[in-house]
Design an enzyme around this catalytic site. Structure first.
Site, short mmCIF file in Angstrom:
data_model
loop_
_atom_site.label_atom_id
_atom_site.label_comp_id
_atom_site.label_asym_id
_atom_site.label_seq_id
_atom_site.Cartn_x
_atom_site.Cartn_y
_atom_site.Cartn_z
N HIS A 140 0.71 -1.23 0.21
CA HIS A 140 0.23 0.28 0.05
C HIS A 140 0.71 1.04 0.20
O HIS A 140 0.27 2.45 0.34
CB HIS A 140 -1.04 -0.18 1.25
C1 UD1 Z 1 -1.94 5.43 6.61
C2 UD1 Z 1 -0.23 5.43 7.28
C3 UD1 Z 1 0.44 4.51 7.22
C4 UD1 Z 1 -0.26 3.05 7.06
C5 UD1 Z 1 -1.33 2.76 6.88
C6 UD1 Z 1 -2.30 1.59 6.76
C7 UD1 Z 1 -0.29 8.03 6.59
C8 UD1 Z 1 1.13 9.00 6.73
N1 UD1 Z 1 -0.14 6.81 6.50
O1 UD1 Z 1 -1.71 5.57 5.08
O2 UD1 Z 1 2.06 4.53 7.63
O3 UD1 Z 1 0.32 2.10 7.43
O4 UD1 Z 1 -2.27 3.93 6.69
O5 UD1 Z 1 -2.90 1.66 5.89
O6 UD1 Z 1 -1.15 8.37 7.69
N2 UD1 Z 1 -9.28 4.98 2.38
C9 UD1 Z 1 -10.51 4.39 2.55
N3 UD1 Z 1 -11.04 3.55 3.60
C10 UD1 Z 1 -10.57 4.09 4.67
C11 UD1 Z 1 -9.28 5.23 4.81
C12 UD1 Z 1 -8.45 4.83 4.40
O7 UD1 Z 1 -11.21 3.11 1.55
O8 UD1 Z 1 -10.82 3.25 6.12
C13 UD1 Z 1 -8.72 4.97 1.35
C14 UD1 Z 1 -8.62 6.50 1.32
O9 UD1 Z 1 -9.54 7.05 0.62
C15 UD1 Z 1 -6.95 7.04 0.92
C16 UD1 Z 1 -6.50 5.76 1.01
O10 UD1 Z 1 -7.27 4.63 1.02
O11 UD1 Z 1 -7.84 6.71 -1.04
C17 UD1 Z 1 -5.19 6.09 1.77
O12 UD1 Z 1 -5.49 6.68 2.96
P1 UD1 Z 1 -4.45 7.44 3.85
O13 UD1 Z 1 -5.15 7.52 5.03
O14 UD1 Z 1 -4.31 8.83 2.88
O15 UD1 Z 1 -2.88 6.84 3.79
P2 UD1 Z 1 -3.22 5.24 3.77
O16 UD1 Z 1 -1.96 4.81 2.89
O17 UD1 Z 1 -4.06 4.50 4.18
#
Ligand code: UD1
Length: 389
Positions: A223
């Protein structure tokens, strides 16, 4: 410290979670605070960074985490907006609850955002999992780690190398305590409850025989933005994973970011194979069961490097560096980067029985949260007494 009273004028400890990897760290901390004598009053705050059923709700249930007392519901946005929103919504919580300190874990955006607000408002910050460094500033988490540690008043570390990293950044020894790894507290507390891999596949509508064959299976997660946000990085990784799957069936738990990019770049075909089981993000007990039965793990996660080391399962980490060097030095972890040849070589080694067996690092013994509770109680009460004398 036993028999000591928690001063009535000392506020609760606000415990912050935001994203999936925070939940398994906070669960044992809350339990240890509750069973400590005196019990440490807590308030669980969720920033809402991760919000959906797969990334959030199931983990709360699996980890027996209480319902958050406060939810800031920030949701997804750019890193800047997400961080800013947490800050904006967190400040009034400090005014309303007058905490004795704010405890943050790990390195996600929520960790830094809440720490920054505390620093501006003179509220002590306690950082659990302090001092880990990849020395790669292109990782958003590295920025979060470095800045949170600069701000934190009490820093709890998982491995001894973290202390040296902090010392190099000018952080005084007396602020740092080596307590061990709370994520491994969770793992040890839940091992017996883990759901067997075959059952997980069956419930997801797949043939459980895929994981029951003598050859075993591999578990994949991916991811990290550097691996999945550009087609040029994602395509070769998926290509080599597909190749690996011809030798060893793979169970791939797809993060929403990765799923979206696979679709966007039109790479779905690479994963379209009977030997690649695609699952949504898994619950904690499902993931634990998958890991426990796996022949190998291929991942770019931070947490899985430690969990596989604790379980003795070989892990190939698809990153150029790690902030958790003990998993390579003592554990079962090998860094293979995004290099297809290194991935193939790593898989060859493991499948030929030459994978690392490793050993479990010091203080990864299921009691890290207890050590934090004991130290933090003493620190807060002493500090409070000094301020009121
Ligand atoms: C975040 C953390 C990372 C961790 C990871 C585990 C930061 C900088 N990064 O990254 O350290 O390893 O989580 O999962 O804080 N999304 C969903 N559903 C959710 C949450 C997110 O669909 O419940 C989607 C969002 O729309 C977004 C993507 O996932 O496009 C990324 O979510 P985001 O919270 O920005 O960061 P992660 O890549 O999950």
């Amino acid at each position: 410290m036993h028999n000591e009273q928690w001063p009535t004028s000392l506020g609760p400890i606000i415990c912050v979670v935001g994203a999936r990897p925070n939940f398994m760290k906070m669960a044992p901390i809350l339990r240890a605070f509750r069973s400590h004598r005196p019990p440490l009053p807590t308030l669980l705050l969720h920033t809402g960074q991760h919000y959906d059923q797969d990334m959030n709700d199931r983990l709360f249930v699996d980890l027996r985490l209480p319902h958050p007392d406060v939810n800031l519901e920030v949701g997804s946005a750019t890193h800047a907006v997400q961080t800013a929103e947490v800050m904006r919504r967190f400040e009034p919580v400090l005014d309303a609850h007058k905490p004795s300190c704010v405890l943050v874990v790990g390195d996600v955006n929520s960790t830094l955002a809440c720490s920054l607000v505390c620093a501006k408002r003179g509220v002590p910050v306690v950082h659990v999992e302090a001092g880990l460094r990849s020395y790669d500033r292109a990782m958003p988490e590295e920025i979060n780690r470095v800045l949170t540690d600069q701000i934190a008043d009490r820093l709890y570390t998982t491995e001894r190398s973290a202390h040296a990293n902090l010392a190099r950044e000018g952080i005084a020894d007396e602020r740092i305590r080596f307590v061990g790894n709370v994520m491994i507290d969770s793992l040890l507390a839940n091992r017996e409850l883990a759901r067997p891999a075959a059952k997980t596949l069956q419930l997801a509508g797949f043939d459980p025989a895929i994981v029951d064959q003598a050859q075993g299976y591999g578990v994949v997660t991916l991811h990290r933005p550097s691996n999945v946000d550009q087609k040029e990085s994602l395509q070769p990784l998926l290509t080599v994973l597909r190749e690996v799957s011809e030798r060893l069936p793979l169970v791939f738990a797809l993060h929403p970011r990765t799923r979206a990019n696979v679709m966007r770049f039109g790479l779905g075909e690479l994963l379209d194979s009977e030997r690649v089981v695609l699952l949504p993000p898994q619950g904690y007990l499902e993931m634990l069961g998958l890991l426990m039965g796996a022949k190998l793990v291929l991942s770019d996660s931070g947490g899985l490097q430690e969990e596989t080391t604790a379980l003795g399962v070989p892990c190939l980490t698809m990153r150029e560096n790690t902030e958790r060097p003990i998993t390579v030095e003592q554990g079962t972890n090998t860094l293979v980067g995004a290099n297809s040849d290194a991935i193939r070589r790593g898989v060859d080694e493991i499948l030929s029985g030459a994978g690392k067996s490793g050993r479990v690092p010091e203080f990864w013994d299921g009691r890290a949260a207890e050590r934090i509770a004991a130290d933090l109680c003493q620190w807060l009460i002493t500090r409070h007494a000094r301020q009121h004398s």
